[in-house]
Structure formats: structure tokens, C-alpha cells
Design an enzyme around this catalytic site. Structure first.
Site, mmCIF file in Angstrom:
data_model
loop_
_atom_site.group_PDB
_atom_site.id
_atom_site.type_symbol
_atom_site.label_atom_id
_atom_site.label_comp_id
_atom_site.label_asym_id
_atom_site.label_seq_id
_atom_site.Cartn_x
_atom_site.Cartn_y
_atom_site.Cartn_z
ATOM 1 N N GLY A 185 -77.729 -31.489 38.512
ATOM 2 C CA GLY A 185 -78.957 -30.779 38.849
ATOM 3 C C GLY A 185 -78.742 -29.628 39.815
ATOM 4 C CB SER A 186 -77.681 -26.805 40.090
ATOM 5 O OG SER A 186 -77.408 -26.914 38.712
ATOM 6 N NE ARG A 187 -83.926 -22.088 43.992
ATOM 7 C CZ ARG A 187 -84.751 -22.135 45.028
ATOM 8 N NH1 ARG A 187 -85.277 -23.284 45.404
ATOM 9 N NH2 ARG A 187 -85.046 -21.050 45.699
#
Length: 216
Positions: A185-187
């Protein structure tokens, strides 16, 4: 569909660990139901890991004046904000959150020359936290095309522990080529000139290389 090279070691390790677990359960347990449950869970986990590192076949858009999505995910921020690392002035920030189910390949939003490629160690706040852009583990890239500069920032989330970036200062890069990869999960944040015409809305789902984020 292909499997990203960054996932090969992880997939192999997952396979070995799950095989050892299933082998141990088969050897030490005579309970058929237990064996079936463990086997089903192992298969689901293994398929999820493979899916995480997938590179789907897709037709990419191109355009000198277009800023294309650098990753798959959901738009969570569209706002003017101060960018302190490179521009040191106000920019239009567009942030895309990637869940573990999204494709995690990151791509160049525009073509041009790499003016900055800088890694920063940091915290692991959840990716949607307002301070994650400046306090989390992150990698900042600035690409200039002669008319304007676009900053792309890969940000690790609470689960991610490794950001991969392939760009070096001075490189000439092409729109939609692989920029890097973030595990789990990241951005990704985009910083554009104030007044740029944005083509997406909050909560919109976008796809790397296909969704037009803005027009320069």
C-alpha cells in the site's frame, strides 16, 4: 499480463515458505480438514502476491500537453499547497492512493529530462495521512519538458517498506515508461503549476498511462 521483476524474489520466497508450512502440516497432522484449510489459505495468499506484482497489458495514451496518471489508484487530494523540497512555492497537488489490490508499477506522467531524483528515508504513516508527503519514506522526481516541470513523489505507506526508482538526474525519459515500483500500500503525489487544468475529481479511480490527470 506479465510479472514485474521486482516481485520475482518475493514470489519465490512466498512459494518456499508456503510449501514448507503445508509440508509440515501434512507430515505432523492427520486432520484432513486442517490440511484443506491451510492449502486453501496458502493458494489464496500465493495468488494475491502474484497479482500484486502483475503488469497488465494495456493501451497507453500519449500527448505532449497531457499529464497522465503515474499509477493506478484513487484520487484522494486535489489542492493548492506549498511544495518545500524543489519548487519552494505554491503548486497544485494531486495525490493518488494505491491499495494493495492495485497495480503498483509507477510510470512517467510526461516526457522530458530528469532534473531531480532524490530518496528520503522516513516514517511509515498511513498513506492518506496529510504529513505522509513530507515525513514518510519517499522518493522525489522532477521531470522537465522545456515548458514546465512536474514533480512526482512516490510515498511509502504503513505497509510499504521499499520504494524502487529507476531514474537518475540528466536522463531523458519517455511518457509512460516505468519510473519505479512501490511494494504494497502506498501513494503517489503530483505537483503541477498553479492554474493547471485538472481533468480528474476526488475519489475518481485512475489508471497509469491511461487516465489524463491534467492538461498543461
Amino acid at each position: 499480463m506479465k510479472i514485474h521483476r521486482e516481485g520475482l524474489a518475493t514470489i519465490l520466497l512466498t512459494f518456499v515458505v508456503l510449501a514448507l508450512i503445508n509440508g509440515a502440516v501434512f507430515y505432523f497432522s492427520g486432520n484432513t480438514l486442517t490440511l484443506q484449510i491451510i492449502a486453501a489459505f496458502s493458494l489464496a495468499l500465493f495468488l494475491f502476491i502474484i497479482s500484486f506484482f502483475r503488469i497488465p497489458n494495456r493501451e497507453m495514451k500519449h500527448g505532449e500537453s497531457l499529464v497522465l496518471a503515474p499509477c493506478d489508484g484513487k484520487v484522494v487530494v486535489i489542492e493548492e499547497t506549498y511544495e518545500p523540497e524543489y519548487f519552494k512555492d505554491k503548486r497544485l497537488q494531486v495525490s493518488i492512493f494505491m491499495s494493495p489490490a492495485n497495480v503498483h508499477v509507477n510510470r512517467n506522467p510526461i516526457s522530458g529530462q530528469v532534473k531531480l531524483s532524490q530518496y528520503h528515508s522516513g516514517k511509515y504513516l498511513v498513506a492518506w495521512h496529510p504529513k505522509s508527503s513530507t515525513e514518510n519514506e519517499r522518493h522525489t522526481v522532477v521531470i522537465g519538458n522545456g515548458k514546465t516541470d512536474v514533480l512526482v513523489r512516490q510515498i511509502a505507506g504503513a505497509l510499504a517498506r521499499r520504494i524502487v526508482n529507476y531514474l537518475k538526474p540528466g536522463m531523458e525519459v519517455t511518457q509512460n515508461e516505468e519510473m519505479g515500483f512501490i511494494k504494497f500500500g502506498s501513494r503517489v503525489d503530483l505537483y503541477l503549476p498553479v492554474g493547471t487544468q485538472v481533468s480528474v475529481q476526488l475519489d475518481q479511480v485512475v489508471r497509469a498511462g491511461q487516465t489524463v490527470i491534467a492538461t498543461l
